[in-house]
Write a protein that holds these residues in place. Structure first.
Motif, PDB file in Angstrom:
ATOM      1  N   HIS A  83      -6.365   8.040   0.799  1.00 38.66           N
ATOM      2  CA  HIS A  83      -6.215   7.522  -0.555  1.00 38.66           C
ATOM      3  C   HIS A  83      -6.371   6.016  -0.501  1.00 38.66           C
ATOM      4  O   HIS A  83      -5.669   5.350   0.235  1.00 38.66           O
ATOM      5  CB  HIS A  83      -4.824   7.894  -1.087  1.00 38.66           C
ATOM      6  CG  HIS A  83      -4.552   7.351  -2.445  1.00 38.66           C
ATOM      7  ND1 HIS A  83      -3.844   6.191  -2.652  1.00 38.66           N
ATOM      8  CD2 HIS A  83      -4.915   7.793  -3.654  1.00 38.66           C
ATOM      9  CE1 HIS A  83      -3.774   5.950  -3.945  1.00 38.66           C
ATOM     10  NE2 HIS A  83      -4.408   6.906  -4.575  1.00 38.66           N
TER      11      HIS A  83
ATOM     12  N   ARG B 233       3.165   4.359  -1.061  1.00 39.45           N
ATOM     13  CA  ARG B 233       3.646   5.104  -2.228  1.00 39.45           C
ATOM     14  C   ARG B 233       4.963   5.730  -1.795  1.00 39.45           C
ATOM     15  O   ARG B 233       5.023   6.388  -0.761  1.00 39.45           O
ATOM     16  CB  ARG B 233       2.661   6.206  -2.621  1.00 39.45           C
ATOM     17  CG  ARG B 233       1.293   5.689  -3.002  1.00 39.45           C
ATOM     18  CD  ARG B 233       1.283   5.093  -4.420  1.00 39.45           C
ATOM     19  NE  ARG B 233       0.037   4.370  -4.686  1.00 39.45           N
ATOM     20  CZ  ARG B 233      -0.158   3.051  -4.475  1.00 39.45           C
ATOM     21  NH1 ARG B 233       0.807   2.307  -3.975  1.00 39.45           N
ATOM     22  NH2 ARG B 233      -1.305   2.484  -4.772  1.00 39.45           N
TER      23      ARG B 233
ATOM     24  N   PRO C 202       0.786  -1.225   0.000  1.00 37.04           N
ATOM     25  CA  PRO C 202       0.000   0.000   0.000  1.00 37.04           C
ATOM     26  C   PRO C 202       0.824   1.284   0.000  1.00 37.04           C
ATOM     27  O   PRO C 202       0.269   2.350  -0.207  1.00 37.04           O
ATOM     28  CB  PRO C 202      -0.797  -0.109   1.303  1.00 37.04           C
ATOM     29  CG  PRO C 202       0.051  -0.970   2.181  1.00 37.04           C
ATOM     30  CD  PRO C 202       0.740  -1.931   1.285  1.00 37.04           C
TER      31      PRO C 202
ATOM     32  N   PHE D  53      -5.869   2.302  -1.521  1.00 39.36           N
ATOM     33  CA  PHE D  53      -4.770   1.646  -2.244  1.00 39.36           C
ATOM     34  C   PHE D  53      -5.125   0.218  -2.648  1.00 39.36           C
ATOM     35  O   PHE D  53      -4.262  -0.580  -2.972  1.00 39.36           O
ATOM     36  CB  PHE D  53      -3.498   1.644  -1.401  1.00 39.36           C
ATOM     37  CG  PHE D  53      -3.722   1.246   0.046  1.00 39.36           C
ATOM     38  CD1 PHE D  53      -4.345   0.062   0.368  1.00 39.36           C
ATOM     39  CD2 PHE D  53      -3.293   2.076   1.066  1.00 39.36           C
ATOM     40  CE1 PHE D  53      -4.545  -0.300   1.686  1.00 39.36           C
ATOM     41  CE2 PHE D  53      -3.487   1.720   2.394  1.00 39.36           C
ATOM     42  CZ  PHE D  53      -4.124   0.533   2.701  1.00 39.36           C
TER      43      PHE D  53
END
Ligand code: SAM
Length: 328
Positions: free
Chosen positions: A249, A230, A228, A251
């Protein structure tokens, strides 16, 4: 193994115990009722279920918990799984709070573990004790440096906590750079009753990232672990920072993982309640056919994603179980 949304499942996270020697405020209540020992799978059974997953296509296994290194004789499981590296398994990793690493770092490396994640939310001794309720930072730091000396690559996991460690994150980026560690920042997730209010702790990582960008050059990277996070690379230190943002966000589209608890329950999503009982087929026969069928059936039910929400109107956990049961 492919789920109904076409995602290939290659990653298993195994929570080897729900017990922990710390009581981090965002993770557990101070008084926790743990599972009766009689309900736990034995280490041999955990290895047998994990081996079934490997036969079905899992290539990466992470041991977590609870605190995996407080389970008695856990190294037997680590060695058993380590022996499967190169025989279907590509990688065996561990997520730990570091408190037992001075004892186990060498054994982990000898068993084939190459990378570990260590949870450390602050570098301040008083704050460390406040966050973990019971911990002493020296033990974790000694553990981290024992792991480094044993040759293990280290990623520091830090949960971003409003008003607690938000003023320290710059310092943690510098410290990780100095010692050659990657850093992974995590938003608090609404899992399990913690005897308090999570809206007070929640700090969106979008804010953290914007603040860090004032002090550091954060370069976008397409580095991905299938997980997950980034990632960005910090130009000044050369180390990576991962951002895990389940709240701001979603994921889930690239999710490649499922989870096994120490009682033999398989969760197809960290943020959903649906689960499969693997203990019954495991114990029903010495042959693994029913176990493998149960795993495949469960993969067929993997949901599209989670829907975590932290807000004042819904002031209750999105899922009732604690992270320590499912394995964070
Ligand atoms: N005891 C080990 C450790 O400390 O890393 C492994 C288990 S712990 C549950 C795994 C990770 O989950 C830790 O980094 C912890 O900070 C994180 N965690 C626990 N509860 C969480 C929550 N509600 N939201 C976000 N992260 C959480």
């Amino acid at each position: 193994m492919r789920d109904p949304f076409g995602r290939e499942i290659t990653y298993l996270r195994v929570s080897v115990t729900d017990r922990c020697d710390l009581r981090c405020v965002y993770c557990m209540a101070e008084e926790m009722t743990f599972l009766p020992k009689a309900e736990l799978l034995t280490l041999e059974e955990l290895e047998r279920v994990t081996a079934a997953f490997i036969r079905l296509g899992v290539r990466k296994v992470r041991l977590t918990g609870g605190e995996p290194l407080v389970r008695r004789d856990v190294m037997r499981l680590v060695r058993g799984l380590g022996a499967r590296i190169g025989q279907g398994l590509d990688e065996l990793t561990v997520t730990t709070n570091g408190s037992q690493l001075t004892r186990f770092a060498g054994d982990l490396a000898a068993a084939g573990v190459r990378r570990i994640n260590v949870s450390l939310d602050t570098l301040d001794p008083a704050k460390f004790t406040a966050i973990t309720r019971w911990g002493r930072i020296e033990k974790t730091l000694d553990g981290i440096f024992a792991a480094k000396a044993a040759g293990l690559a280290i990623k520091i996991n830090a949960v971003a906590l409003k008003g607690v460690n938000e003023d320290e994150l710059d310092r943690m980026v510098a410290w990780c750079g100095e010692h050659g560690f990657d850093l992974c920042l995590i938003e608090t997730m609404p899992m399990g009753d913690i005897g308090g209010d999570r809206t007070d702790q929640y700090l969106p990582l979008s804010i953290v990232r914007a603040r860090l960008a004032k002090s550091w050059t954060l370069a976008e990277t397409d580095y991905a672990t299938g997980g997950p996070a980034r990632y960005v690379v910090v130009k000044e230190t050369g180390r990576r920072i991962g951002f895990i943002t389940p709240m701001t966000h979603n994921f889930c589209e690239s999710c490649n993982r499922v989870r096994l608890t120490c009682t033999g329950t398989m969760y197809m999503c960290l943020g959903q309640d649906d689960a499969a009982d693997l203990r019954t087929p495991l114990r029903a026969s010495a042959d693994d056919a029913a176990l493998e069928a149960a795993i495949l059936e469960a993969i067929g039910r993997k949901p599209k994603g989670h829907d975590f929400v932290i807000d004042r109107r819904r002031n209750r956990p999105a899922v009732a179980r604690h992270m320590s049961l499912t394995g964070g």
